[in-house]
Design a protein around this motif. Sequence first.
Motif, short mmCIF file in Angstrom:
data_model
loop_
_atom_site.label_atom_id
_atom_site.label_comp_id
_atom_site.label_asym_id
_atom_site.label_seq_id
_atom_site.Cartn_x
_atom_site.Cartn_y
_atom_site.Cartn_z
N UNK A 10 2.80 8.48 6.38
CA UNK A 10 3.81 9.54 6.25
C UNK A 10 4.25 9.62 4.79
N UNK A 11 4.44 10.83 4.31
CA UNK A 11 4.94 11.04 2.95
C UNK A 11 6.01 12.11 2.97
N UNK A 12 7.14 11.81 2.30
CA UNK A 12 8.21 12.79 2.15
C UNK A 12 8.62 12.83 0.68
N UNK A 13 8.55 14.02 0.08
CA UNK A 13 8.97 14.20 -1.30
C UNK A 13 10.03 15.28 -1.39
N UNK A 14 10.99 15.10 -2.29
CA UNK A 14 12.07 16.07 -2.46
C UNK A 14 12.21 16.42 -3.94
N UNK A 72 9.08 9.10 -0.80
CA UNK A 72 8.99 8.02 0.18
C UNK A 72 7.62 8.08 0.84
N UNK A 73 6.97 6.93 0.91
CA UNK A 73 5.67 6.85 1.56
C UNK A 73 5.69 5.66 2.52
N UNK A 125 0.83 -1.19 0.00
CA UNK A 125 0.00 0.00 0.00
C UNK A 125 0.87 1.25 0.00
N UNK A 126 2.00 1.22 0.72
CA UNK A 126 2.91 2.36 0.74
C UNK A 126 3.41 2.69 -0.67
N UNK A 127 3.79 1.65 -1.42
CA UNK A 127 4.25 1.87 -2.79
C UNK A 127 3.15 2.46 -3.66
N UNK A 187 -4.25 1.63 -8.92
CA UNK A 187 -3.32 2.76 -8.91
C UNK A 187 -3.97 4.04 -8.43
N UNK A 188 -5.05 3.91 -7.65
CA UNK A 188 -5.76 5.09 -7.16
C UNK A 188 -5.80 5.08 -5.63
N UNK A 189 -5.96 6.26 -5.06
CA UNK A 189 -6.17 6.39 -3.62
C UNK A 189 -7.52 7.08 -3.43
N UNK A 190 -8.45 6.38 -2.78
CA UNK A 190 -9.77 6.95 -2.53
C UNK A 190 -10.02 6.92 -1.03
N UNK A 191 -10.36 8.08 -0.50
CA UNK A 191 -10.67 8.19 0.92
C UNK A 191 -12.14 7.90 1.15
N UNK A 192 -12.42 7.15 2.22
CA UNK A 192 -13.81 6.91 2.56
C UNK A 192 -14.42 8.08 3.32
N UNK A 193 -13.56 8.90 3.90
CA UNK A 193 -14.03 10.07 4.61
C UNK A 193 -12.90 11.09 4.65
N UNK A 194 -13.20 12.38 4.80
CA UNK A 194 -12.14 13.40 4.86
C UNK A 194 -11.18 13.13 6.00
N UNK A 195 -9.96 13.60 5.85
CA UNK A 195 -8.95 13.39 6.88
C UNK A 195 -8.08 14.65 7.02
N UNK A 196 -7.33 14.72 8.11
CA UNK A 196 -6.45 15.84 8.38
C UNK A 196 -5.00 15.38 8.34
N UNK A 197 -4.11 16.27 7.95
CA UNK A 197 -2.68 15.96 7.94
C UNK A 197 -1.90 17.18 8.40
#
Length: 252
Positions: free
Chosen positions: A59-63, A39-40, A20-22, A93-103
């Motif tokens: 966690x997600x880190x992009x550079x 990196x996820x 799932x991270x990939x 290849x999709x990410x679908x949220x079932x409900x809103x979230x905070x980050x």
Amino acid sequence: MVQALFGSTPFQTQGGDRIVSKAVGAAIAALFKRSEKVEANVRAEPVAKLLQGSVDGFDFIGQGMLMYNGLRIAVMELYLEAVSIDFGAIFAGQVKLRQPTQATMRVVLTEEDLTSSFNTPFIIDKLQRLQYQGQPLKFSDTEMRITPEKKLHLQSQVRVGDSNQPISLNFTSQVDIEERRKIQFTDVSYEGDSEAVSLGKALIDHVNNLLDLDKFALDGTLLRIDRLRIQNESLIFYGAAQINRFPQMKKR
């Protein structure tokens, strides 16, 4: 796409969190034209919770990220707490949220990022929507740097209307955050003659109206800034993101 990302090893014999991270990392990377490093890390304990779409944290880190509109980001970090996702969509290849979230988020912009971004057609077009004395403007050779006093210095060559003689725009300002979403140039010190100062003031008013995060956020997200630091010739923003739905992949 699943096979390209994960190979042919069945889900049951791999760490489900790594799979799932990939997938999530690839989906986020697809929102950008280019990323030097992505990196996820999805956390779920026990891993079987993923089959129900339950995630303990992400966690997600992009550079070195380049957006499709040409804006550059040196570092982007996102940290999500518990979230519920549509597990079946991962393998498409999709990410679908079932409900809103905070980050919580941390974003770093270097001098080079700022200069490059202010010279993109995306920003230049927005700057040139300002009319000065009833005439259009044309910007070139815009450069931004961070001074030892932790202020932002901007210089640019601006032609007014059909004039072939550019006005050298040159000013230094503090950078503040208003209403958690507006990036503002304040306490501005202008250089040059009266014409350059007059043009600079008009531009500052225009830019301060332009730099509203609600105008730049990815689809389905709401960004807010809690703190701004200037360090190591970089602007560092700390804040929060409300993610109502995961942004769609940019069509090429």
